[in-house]
Design an enzyme around this catalytic site. Structure first.
Site, mmCIF file in Angstrom:
data_model
loop_
_atom_site.group_PDB
_atom_site.id
_atom_site.type_symbol
_atom_site.label_atom_id
_atom_site.label_comp_id
_atom_site.label_asym_id
_atom_site.label_seq_id
_atom_site.Cartn_x
_atom_site.Cartn_y
_atom_site.Cartn_z
ATOM 1 N N ARG A 246 -33.552 -19.055 4.955
ATOM 2 C CA ARG A 246 -34.830 -19.244 5.661
ATOM 3 C C ARG A 246 -35.970 -18.577 4.894
ATOM 4 O O ARG A 246 -35.731 -17.954 3.873
ATOM 5 C CB ARG A 246 -34.746 -18.649 7.069
ATOM 6 C CG ARG A 246 -34.290 -17.209 7.044
ATOM 7 C CD ARG A 246 -34.325 -16.567 8.402
ATOM 8 N NE ARG A 246 -33.291 -17.009 9.309
ATOM 9 C CZ ARG A 246 -31.998 -16.631 9.253
ATOM 10 N NH1 ARG A 246 -31.590 -15.833 8.291
ATOM 11 N NH2 ARG A 246 -31.122 -17.045 10.140
ATOM 12 N N ASP A 267 -26.312 -16.403 1.359
ATOM 13 C CA ASP A 267 -26.747 -15.717 2.581
ATOM 14 C C ASP A 267 -25.509 -15.180 3.288
ATOM 15 O O ASP A 267 -24.381 -15.366 2.816
ATOM 16 C CB ASP A 267 -27.583 -16.626 3.503
ATOM 17 C CG ASP A 267 -28.712 -15.838 4.196
ATOM 18 O OD1 ASP A 267 -28.386 -14.921 4.978
ATOM 19 O OD2 ASP A 267 -29.893 -16.131 3.944
ATOM 20 N N ASP A 290 -22.113 -11.089 2.377
ATOM 21 C CA ASP A 290 -23.025 -10.025 2.809
ATOM 22 C C ASP A 290 -23.233 -9.151 1.578
ATOM 23 O O ASP A 290 -22.259 -8.593 1.055
ATOM 24 C CB ASP A 290 -22.393 -9.234 3.967
ATOM 25 C CG ASP A 290 -23.329 -8.149 4.457
ATOM 26 O OD1 ASP A 290 -24.064 -7.566 3.615
ATOM 27 O OD2 ASP A 290 -23.351 -7.884 5.660
ATOM 28 N N GLY A 319 -33.595 -9.406 2.347
ATOM 29 C CA GLY A 319 -34.190 -8.123 2.705
ATOM 30 C C GLY A 319 -34.332 -8.014 4.208
ATOM 31 O O GLY A 319 -34.334 -9.027 4.913
ATOM 32 N N LYS A 324 -39.079 2.188 12.229
ATOM 33 C CA LYS A 324 -39.157 3.315 13.177
ATOM 34 C C LYS A 324 -39.887 4.440 12.450
ATOM 35 O O LYS A 324 -39.723 4.574 11.224
ATOM 36 C CB LYS A 324 -37.749 3.848 13.533
ATOM 37 C CG LYS A 324 -37.021 3.041 14.600
ATOM 38 C CD LYS A 324 -37.478 3.425 15.996
ATOM 39 C CE LYS A 324 -36.724 2.620 17.026
ATOM 40 N NZ LYS A 324 -37.502 1.783 17.869
ATOM 41 N N TYR A 381 -38.126 1.149 4.558
ATOM 42 C CA TYR A 381 -38.455 -0.124 3.906
ATOM 43 C C TYR A 381 -39.315 0.119 2.652
ATOM 44 O O TYR A 381 -39.021 -0.403 1.569
ATOM 45 C CB TYR A 381 -39.207 -0.995 4.915
ATOM 46 C CG TYR A 381 -39.574 -2.382 4.436
ATOM 47 C CD1 TYR A 381 -38.604 -3.383 4.329
ATOM 48 C CD2 TYR A 381 -40.897 -2.707 4.127
ATOM 49 C CE1 TYR A 381 -38.956 -4.669 3.913
ATOM 50 C CE2 TYR A 381 -41.246 -3.988 3.724
ATOM 51 C CZ TYR A 381 -40.275 -4.967 3.621
ATOM 52 O OH TYR A 381 -40.613 -6.235 3.218
#
Ligand code: NAD
Length: 475
Positions: A246, A267, A290, A319, A324, A381
């Site tokens: 996607r 993917d 994975d 990615g 948080k 990130y």
């Protein structure tokens, strides 16, 4: 999530009304994007005003590139000689003009070669050129300055003059962005002028619609030369795209395939249905892995070697975000973002460099503007995306003798499910706080990846290319 202001701006009546009422609504300009793969004459009929080319070494390669790309150059100053022969060969004779007597009409592009400027007072020529031409730059137009690296200047004065070009271009990008126009600085090393012209073709084209305010360094460091054709430039090449189910990965798989590559779409096993559809649509292959699986590097390397004899283009696109603030972030959230976005990239690249990635290959890593500027709630990130920049910078010189380039792309706000999930006010800020005043599309990032995957980008390595519409955050 659709962009309401962009849709409103597509309605000429609404545009006129907002203007007539003097409403403070920043209506973004709809960007003109390319359709389909690279064509023979990507700048067909584009009127490009070229200046400053007299003494420099850029004139000949720029003249040739513009003529073979179908552009119509208007040459300011005394460089017409360089444009004459290619103009005749491709039936695109250049016109000579003076800044005070420019031909009628709008210009699609304006290029200025500042590479010979060596003292601050000489920057006046840059001002004069853009002062005269920029008001006539068309919507969706392109402004490009060509310069040399400040680090290789012979004197501090020359270094100052060279570095001044960067501030100029970044500001110009912010001024012309509301017209959907862009501005870039090409920093071309001595001897890399022909490679610089290849990059110029890309930034002048509609394929660079969402790239602006960028210094782009072009070097002669990597072995290899650009091929005579840019059409189907990836014919007979094998490309691996991770996270191809996607978003940006899917768009990239489509574009690489359209340029002739056989694309291996990777993917996670749980995305089998989606990624298989992408692979089917483009006649590619599927690899369900994975990337954080400890066996992933070997599995990917074995598969590419066995089924395809190796790989030519590797796009590390998979990615995740696990946002948080640092005090609230679990160790698992930290671990996932850093391992998927950075750790896995390093491990897989190492496995592919052991005899799977062919000479002349290309590696592209998806970084992020967050990796340059930082972001609240994204320490994990941003660390991972910043780490990718360090990785490509260090890896590039080691791979140059094999003709392999390795670069990072830093997207800004791109309209995907990642950004659709952001709260409305923050999403609006992400879109509007940029020179172009809108989000990009996955296609915009895919175009940049596709260019970095092609032989024509041999001059770019160890770099970070922002595809961010001139995001006001970041460098
Ligand atoms: P997306 O979530 O739409 O797609 C990411 C894909 O990666 C998904 O198909 C997912 O299944 C796959 N993936 C995730 N973890 C995986 C794993 N462990 N193994 C295999 N595949 C895995 O994201 P996108 O918006 O298309 O982003 C693509 C890349 O661009 C990401 O690296 C992202 O960080 C970067 N980026 C995106 C934006 C943006 O605005 N969308 C901005 C900056 C950077």
């Amino acid at each position: 999530m659709s962009d309401f202001l962009l849709q409103l701006g597509q309605n000429p009546q609404a545009r006129r009304l907002i203007k007539a009422l003097g409403l403070p609504v920043p209506i973004p300009q709809t960007l003109r994007r390319a359709r389909g793969p690279w064509e023979e004459r990507p700048l067909a009929d584009k009127v490009i005003v070229v200046g400053g080319m007299g003494a420099g070494r850029m004139a000949a390669p720029v003249a040739k590139m513009l003529a073979e790309s179908g552009a119509e150059p208007i040459v300011i100053g005394d460089a017409l000689d360089a444009f004459r022969a290619p103009g005749e060969a491709f039936g695109r004779p250049a016109r000579a003009a003076q800044l005070g007597e420019l031909p009628e009409g709008k210009f699609d592009g304006v290029v200025f070669d500042a590479s010979e400027l060596a003292e601050p007072a000489a920057l006046r020529a840059l001002y004069e050129h853009f002062h005269a031409v920029t008001p006539r730059l068309a919507a969706g137009g392109r402004a490009v300055v060509i310069g040399r690296a400040a680090a290789t200047a012979k004197t501090p004065e020359a270094a100052a003059t060279r570095r001044a070009l960067e501030g100029f271009v970044r500001s110009l990008a912010k001024e012309v962005g509301k017209r959907g126009a862009t501005a870039q600085l090409l920093i071309v090393d001595d001897g890399a002028e022909a490679r610089g012209a290849e990059v110029l073709r890309f930034v002048l084209s509609p394929r660079a619609a969402f790239i602006t305010g960028q210094p782009i360094h072009v070097t002669g460091e990597v072995t290899g030369k650009a091929p005579p054709t840019r059409v189907r430039a990836l014919e007979k090449k094998v490309a691996l795209v991770t996270g191809a189910a996607r978003g940006i990965g899917e768009a990239t798989a489509h574009l690489l395939s359209a340029e002739g590559a056989h694309v291996v779409c990777l993917d996670r096993p749980e995305d089998d249905a989606l990624v298989s559809k992408v692979a089917r649509d483009i006649g590619g292959s599927v690899l369900l892995v994975d990337i954080t699986d400890p066996h992933a590097p070997k599995k990917i390397a074995d598969e590419l070697r066995a089924a395809h004899g190796g790989v030519d283009v590797v796009v590390h696109n998979a990615g995740v975000t696990r946002d948080k603030t640092i005090g609230n972030m679990t160790a698992e959230q930290w671990e996932q973002a850093v391992d998927i976005n950075l750790g896995a990239v390093v491990r897989i690249t190492s496995a592919l460099l052991a005899g799977v990635l062919r000479d002349g290959g290309r590696i592209v890593c998806l970084s992020s503007v967050a990796g340059i500027a930082g972001n609240v709630g994204q320490t994990n990130y941003a660390a991972s995306k910043s780490g990718l920049i360090g990785y490509v910078e260090k890896l590039a010189p080691a791979l140059a003798p094999r003709g392999i380039t390795v670069n990072a792309i830093a997207p800004g706000f791109i309209e995907t499910r990642l950004t659709a999930a952001i709260p409305m006010m923050i999403r609006e800020a992400g879109r509007r706080l940029s020179a172009l005043g809108q989000g990009g599309l996955p296609q915009d990032v895919a175009e940049a990846i596709s260019f970095l995957a092609q032989p024509a980008s041999v001059g770019i390595t160890g770099s970070v290319l922002r595809v961010c519409g001139g995001a006001l955050i970041g460098a």
